[in-house]
Design a protein around this motif. Structure first.
Motif, PDB file in Angstrom:
ATOM      1  N   VAL A 189       0.860  -1.183   0.000  1.00 50.32           N
ATOM      2  CA  VAL A 189       0.000   0.000   0.000  1.00 50.32           C
ATOM      3  C   VAL A 189       0.897   1.234   0.000  1.00 50.32           C
ATOM      4  CG1 VAL A 189      -1.787   1.277   1.264  1.00 50.32           C
ATOM      5  CG2 VAL A 189      -1.818  -1.225   1.265  1.00 50.32           C
ATOM      6  N   GLY A 190       0.561   2.210  -0.840  1.00 52.35           N
ATOM      7  CA  GLY A 190       1.363   3.428  -0.932  1.00 52.35           C
ATOM      8  C   GLY A 190       0.552   4.650  -0.526  1.00 52.35           C
ATOM      9  N   LEU A 191       1.211   5.617   0.087  1.00 54.42           N
ATOM     10  CA  LEU A 191       0.577   6.907   0.362  1.00 54.42           C
ATOM     11  C   LEU A 191       1.172   7.899  -0.627  1.00 54.42           C
ATOM     12  CD1 LEU A 191       0.657   6.910   4.272  1.00 54.42           C
ATOM     13  CD2 LEU A 191      -1.084   5.979   2.728  1.00 54.42           C
ATOM     14  N   VAL A 192       0.309   8.563  -1.362  1.00 53.37           N
ATOM     15  CA  VAL A 192       0.767   9.375  -2.489  1.00 53.37           C
ATOM     16  C   VAL A 192       1.092  10.798  -2.026  1.00 53.37           C
ATOM     17  CG1 VAL A 192       0.114  10.276  -4.756  1.00 53.37           C
ATOM     18  CG2 VAL A 192      -0.578   7.970  -4.074  1.00 53.37           C
ATOM     19  N   THR A 193       2.347  11.182  -2.215  1.00 51.14           N
ATOM     20  CA  THR A 193       2.792  12.501  -1.758  1.00 51.14           C
ATOM     21  C   THR A 193       2.321  13.614  -2.690  1.00 51.14           C
ATOM     22  OG1 THR A 193       4.838  11.970  -2.903  1.00 51.14           O
ATOM     23  CG2 THR A 193       4.832  11.734  -0.511  1.00 51.14           C
ATOM     24  N   GLY A 194       2.001  13.250  -3.928  1.00 59.51           N
ATOM     25  CA  GLY A 194       1.516  14.254  -4.871  1.00 59.51           C
ATOM     26  C   GLY A 194       1.409  13.666  -6.262  1.00 59.51           C
ATOM     27  N   ILE A 195       0.763  14.409  -7.131  1.00 60.78           N
ATOM     28  CA  ILE A 195       0.615  13.975  -8.521  1.00 60.78           C
ATOM     29  C   ILE A 195       1.556  14.827  -9.362  1.00 60.78           C
ATOM     30  CG2 ILE A 195      -1.000  13.756 -10.447  1.00 60.78           C
ATOM     31  CD1 ILE A 195      -3.227  13.491  -8.322  1.00 60.78           C
ATOM     32  N   ARG A 196       2.422  14.159 -10.090  1.00 61.08           N
ATOM     33  CA  ARG A 196       3.423  14.894 -10.863  1.00 61.08           C
ATOM     34  C   ARG A 196       2.780  15.821 -11.891  1.00 61.08           C
ATOM     35  NH1 ARG A 196       6.943   9.510 -11.674  1.00 61.08           N
ATOM     36  NH2 ARG A 196       8.340   9.757  -9.896  1.00 61.08           N
ATOM     37  N   GLY A 197       3.352  16.994 -12.011  1.00 64.33           N
ATOM     38  CA  GLY A 197       2.985  17.881 -13.106  1.00 64.33           C
ATOM     39  C   GLY A 197       3.975  17.670 -14.234  1.00 64.33           C
ATOM     40  N   ASN A 198       3.745  18.300 -15.369  1.00 57.14           N
ATOM     41  CA  ASN A 198       4.709  18.129 -16.458  1.00 57.14           C
ATOM     42  C   ASN A 198       4.774  19.334 -17.375  1.00 57.14           C
ATOM     43  OD1 ASN A 198       2.185  17.608 -17.568  1.00 57.14           O
ATOM     44  ND2 ASN A 198       2.876  15.932 -18.861  1.00 57.14           N
ATOM     45  N   VAL A 199       5.802  19.306 -18.211  1.00 58.44           N
ATOM     46  CA  VAL A 199       5.845  20.181 -19.373  1.00 58.44           C
ATOM     47  C   VAL A 199       6.005  19.223 -20.540  1.00 58.44           C
ATOM     48  CG1 VAL A 199       8.343  20.585 -19.044  1.00 58.44           C
ATOM     49  CG2 VAL A 199       7.042  22.023 -20.602  1.00 58.44           C
ATOM     50  N   PHE A 200       5.191  19.415 -21.582  1.00 60.56           N
ATOM     51  CA  PHE A 200       5.359  18.519 -22.726  1.00 60.56           C
ATOM     52  C   PHE A 200       5.220  19.232 -24.060  1.00 60.56           C
ATOM     53  CE2 PHE A 200       0.967  17.781 -24.185  1.00 60.56           C
ATOM     54  CZ  PHE A 200       0.209  18.126 -23.074  1.00 60.56           C
ATOM     55  N   HIS A 201       5.920  18.662 -25.038  1.00 57.29           N
ATOM     56  CA  HIS A 201       5.814  19.088 -26.437  1.00 57.29           C
ATOM     57  C   HIS A 201       5.371  17.878 -27.232  1.00 57.29           C
ATOM     58  CE1 HIS A 201       7.891  23.058 -26.593  1.00 57.29           C
ATOM     59  NE2 HIS A 201       8.495  22.616 -25.499  1.00 57.29           N
ATOM     60  N   ARG A 202       4.464  18.101 -28.179  1.00 54.34           N
ATOM     61  CA  ARG A 202       4.031  16.971 -29.017  1.00 54.34           C
ATOM     62  C   ARG A 202       4.989  16.739 -30.178  1.00 54.34           C
ATOM     63  NH1 ARG A 202      -1.365  18.553 -27.544  1.00 54.34           N
ATOM     64  NH2 ARG A 202      -2.287  16.790 -26.443  1.00 54.34           N
ATOM     65  N   ALA A 203       5.515  17.811 -30.755  1.00 51.30           N
ATOM     66  CA  ALA A 203       6.320  17.641 -31.978  1.00 51.30           C
ATOM     67  C   ALA A 203       7.388  18.723 -32.099  1.00 51.30           C
ATOM     68  CB  ALA A 203       5.410  17.654 -33.202  1.00 51.30           C
TER      69      ALA A 203
ATOM     70  N   LEU B 268       8.417  15.391 -26.243  1.00 54.07           N
ATOM     71  CA  LEU B 268       9.159  15.555 -24.989  1.00 54.07           C
ATOM     72  C   LEU B 268       8.158  15.603 -23.843  1.00 54.07           C
ATOM     73  CD1 LEU B 268      11.714  16.430 -23.304  1.00 54.07           C
ATOM     74  CD2 LEU B 268      11.051  18.780 -23.819  1.00 54.07           C
ATOM     75  N   ASP B 269       8.433  14.877 -22.768  1.00 61.91           N
ATOM     76  CA  ASP B 269       7.552  14.896 -21.598  1.00 61.91           C
ATOM     77  C   ASP B 269       8.423  14.843 -20.345  1.00 61.91           C
ATOM     78  OD1 ASP B 269       5.450  14.710 -19.833  1.00 61.91           O
ATOM     79  OD2 ASP B 269       4.890  12.662 -20.366  1.00 61.91           O
ATOM     80  N   ILE B 270       8.445  15.946 -19.590  1.00 64.43           N
ATOM     81  CA  ILE B 270       9.224  16.018 -18.343  1.00 64.43           C
ATOM     82  C   ILE B 270       8.225  16.100 -17.195  1.00 64.43           C
ATOM     83  CG2 ILE B 270      10.836  17.426 -16.986  1.00 64.43           C
ATOM     84  CD1 ILE B 270      11.910  18.512 -19.693  1.00 64.43           C
ATOM     85  N   ARG B 271       8.262  15.131 -16.288  1.00 64.39           N
ATOM     86  CA  ARG B 271       7.296  15.119 -15.175  1.00 64.39           C
ATOM     87  C   ARG B 271       8.006  15.097 -13.833  1.00 64.39           C
ATOM     88  NH1 ARG B 271       1.741  12.270 -16.704  1.00 64.39           N
ATOM     89  NH2 ARG B 271       1.916  12.477 -18.953  1.00 64.39           N
ATOM     90  N   THR B 272       7.476  15.849 -12.907  1.00 60.47           N
ATOM     91  CA  THR B 272       8.046  15.910 -11.566  1.00 60.47           C
ATOM     92  C   THR B 272       7.038  16.525 -10.595  1.00 60.47           C
ATOM     93  OG1 THR B 272       9.650  17.149 -10.226  1.00 60.47           O
ATOM     94  CG2 THR B 272       9.243  17.991 -12.409  1.00 60.47           C
ATOM     95  N   LEU B 273       7.269  16.275  -9.308  1.00 57.59           N
ATOM     96  CA  LEU B 273       6.423  16.884  -8.275  1.00 57.59           C
ATOM     97  C   LEU B 273       6.798  18.346  -8.047  1.00 57.59           C
ATOM     98  CD1 LEU B 273       6.299  14.170  -5.459  1.00 57.59           C
ATOM     99  CD2 LEU B 273       4.417  14.893  -6.914  1.00 57.59           C
ATOM    100  N   SER B 274       8.013  18.727  -8.504  1.00 57.68           N
ATOM    101  CA  SER B 274       8.525  20.053  -8.170  1.00 57.68           C
ATOM    102  C   SER B 274       8.558  20.970  -9.395  1.00 57.68           C
ATOM    103  CB  SER B 274       9.935  19.906  -7.583  1.00 57.68           C
ATOM    104  OG  SER B 274      10.700  21.045  -7.853  1.00 57.68           O
ATOM    105  N   VAL B 275       7.924  22.123  -9.273  1.00 54.10           N
ATOM    106  CA  VAL B 275       7.930  23.103 -10.363  1.00 54.10           C
ATOM    107  C   VAL B 275       9.364  23.542 -10.646  1.00 54.10           C
ATOM    108  CG1 VAL B 275       7.191  25.430 -11.015  1.00 54.10           C
ATOM    109  CG2 VAL B 275       5.600  23.907  -9.857  1.00 54.10           C
TER     110      VAL B 275
ATOM    111  N   MET C 218       5.043   7.656  -1.930  1.00 55.48           N
ATOM    112  CA  MET C 218       5.464   7.657  -3.335  1.00 55.48           C
ATOM    113  C   MET C 218       4.675   8.698  -4.120  1.00 55.48           C
ATOM    114  SD  MET C 218       3.521   4.077  -4.214  1.00 55.48           S
ATOM    115  CE  MET C 218       4.035   4.034  -5.907  1.00 55.48           C
ATOM    116  N   PRO C 219       5.256   9.197  -5.225  1.00 59.54           N
ATOM    117  CA  PRO C 219       4.488  10.126  -6.063  1.00 59.54           C
ATOM    118  C   PRO C 219       3.590   9.362  -7.030  1.00 59.54           C
ATOM    119  CG  PRO C 219       6.691   9.878  -6.942  1.00 59.54           C
ATOM    120  CD  PRO C 219       6.622   9.001  -5.725  1.00 59.54           C
ATOM    121  N   SER C 220       2.597  10.041  -7.567  1.00 55.39           N
ATOM    122  CA  SER C 220       1.806   9.466  -8.650  1.00 55.39           C
ATOM    123  C   SER C 220       2.273  10.078  -9.964  1.00 55.39           C
ATOM    124  CB  SER C 220       0.322   9.768  -8.451  1.00 55.39           C
ATOM    125  OG  SER C 220      -0.382   9.443  -9.637  1.00 55.39           O
TER     126      SER C 220
END
Ligand SMILES: [Zn+2]
Length: 410
Positions: A202-216, A288-295, A355-357
């Motif tokens: 069982v995990g407790l989620v510290t947060g949901i990652r945000g991201n910056v992404f480019h499609r092309a 490109l897809d960069i994901r993290t909990l921290s801005v 853990m993060p989501s």
């Protein structure tokens, strides 16, 4: 009295039966199938003497009345829909966890101070539609999108379910964030971390990652004969992009060693259809897809990516053209709620890890509106968004135990 396990198992089995497809289950957002599942869940909740109602977006609210119904309420929610030929537990487990908790609270003879609302959201898999609709963040563009080419427009599907979609895109919030004291969502983990952990399921989620992404993003070099052009005359877009990916992978490993939360993905890489083994490629398009909990980490790593790209432009004689960048903000769990869940787990003797989501959830936009949010993850044996997805009943019931104790103690 029906045990919690039998109660939960029956719901999982009935809903699976109701929505089974060639592989796994299919209950698309705002489809008849999804409506049928909500009607079934409503019946289960009525059996627990809960009050049931549907909001403007057709989400089902199942209420266990507390001593002070006028006070801000507790909310346990997740989504009733699935991806095509998906797994039965993704979403449904969260709703069932809320019903199990309501059942346990009721049978223990305790009445909570405030109401407990178990909510079945509609259409999460197509962009958190049901939850965003009641938070007032749905847009007219959302209504004009098709989930898949053969699907109706979202707005049309909503209309077929008796919902007025236009009323949902006026920026009006039907859920006042101030009315929610705490929001919980239990969900199967969509990665292998818990399954591979020897410590906890069982995990407790510290947060949901945000991201910056480019499609092309485009890398432009010079198309030329692969045999006739010597090293020093090349402007090879494939080689440049490969070098960029390798450099970013090295930076990623460095950031992980420094303790940052970060995932980095180039999921799409294409050369033009006319490209061949004997042509030096003059063009590569990639995502490109960069994901993290921290801005902060996101900004740092995105800048690093652009810096590396500029360096490679000079080294390879190529040019990068960036398409529009999209940002999704990270949603952090409420520290107080996570602490509560942690102490409930300790009291129940259930080991947990934090853990993060990496994936998005309704909980994410709930937290963006300032509602205190926390998530519980349950180990999943075969990955997510596929029909082989799995969950052990004992792990699920451990999550329910932690949730129930926390709801009672808040
Ligand atoms: Zn889900």
């Amino acid at each position: 009295m029906q045990t919690e396990k039998d109660f939960a198992q029956k719901i999982f089995t009935d809903v699976r039966e109701m929505s089974k497809s060639d592989l796994g289950v299919t209950r698309l957002g705002y489809s008849e199938k999804e409506t049928q599942v909500l009607r079934y869940l409503e019946k289960v909740a009525l059996g627990l003497s809960m009050n049931c109602s549907y909001d403007e977006a057709g989400n089902l609210w199942m209420t266990l009345e507390g001593k002070h119904p006028e006070r801000p309420f507790l909310m346990v929610a997740s989504h009733a829909d699935s991806v095509p030929e998906g797994g039965n537990f993704d979403g449904l487990a969260g709703i069932v966890s809320g019903l199990c908790a309501a059942k346990a609270i009721k049978e223990s003879g305790i009445q909570l101070d405030c109401n407990l609302n178990v909510v079945a959201f509609r259409c999460e898999e197509q962009g958190l539609i049901g939850s965003r609709a009641i938070l007032g963040t749905l847009t007219p563009e959302d209504l004009n999108r098709r989930y898949r080419p053969e699907c109706k427009l979202l707005g049309e599907s909503m209309q077929d379910c008796g919902i007025n979609p236009q009323a949902l895109v006026q920026g009006k919030a039907y859920l006042n964030p101030k009315d929610v004291a705490a929001y919980f969502e239990l969900h199967i983990e969509q990665g292998p971390k818990l399954e591979q952990s020897s410590q906890a399921k069982v995990g407790l989620v510290t947060g949901i990652r945000g991201n910056v992404f480019h499609r092309a993003i485009r890398c432009l070099g010079e198309t030329a004969h692969s045999g006739a052009i010597d090293f020093e005359f090349r402007h090879d877009a494939v080689a440049a992009v490969a070098q960029l990916f390798a450099a970013m992978r090295a930076h990623w490993i460095e950031r992980l060693k420094a303790g940052d939360d970060l995932v980095y993905t180039n999921g799409v890489v294409n050369t033009p259809p006319s490209q061949s083994f004997n042509i030096i490629s003059g063009e590569v398009t990639f995502s490109l897809d960069i994901r993290t909990l921290s801005v902060q980490t996101r900004e740092y790593f995105y800048e690093l990516f652009k810096k590396e790209a500029r360096k490679i432009e000079a080294d390879f004689g190529v040019r990068f053209e960036f398409d529009q960048a999209f940002y999704i903000e990270p949603a952090l769990s409420d520290e107080h709620l996570i602490n509560k869940l942690e102490s409930s787990a300790a009291q129940e003797n259930i080991p947990v890890i934090c853990m993060p989501s990496g994936a998005g959830h309704d909980a994410g936009d709930i937290a963006q509106e300032g509602i205190p949010m926390a998530m519980i993850f349950i180990a999943n044996q075969n990955g997510s968004h596929n029909h082989r997805e799995a969950m052990r009943m004992e792990d699920f019931l451990s999550g329910v135990q932690i949730l129930t104790r926390t709801l009672k103690d808040l």
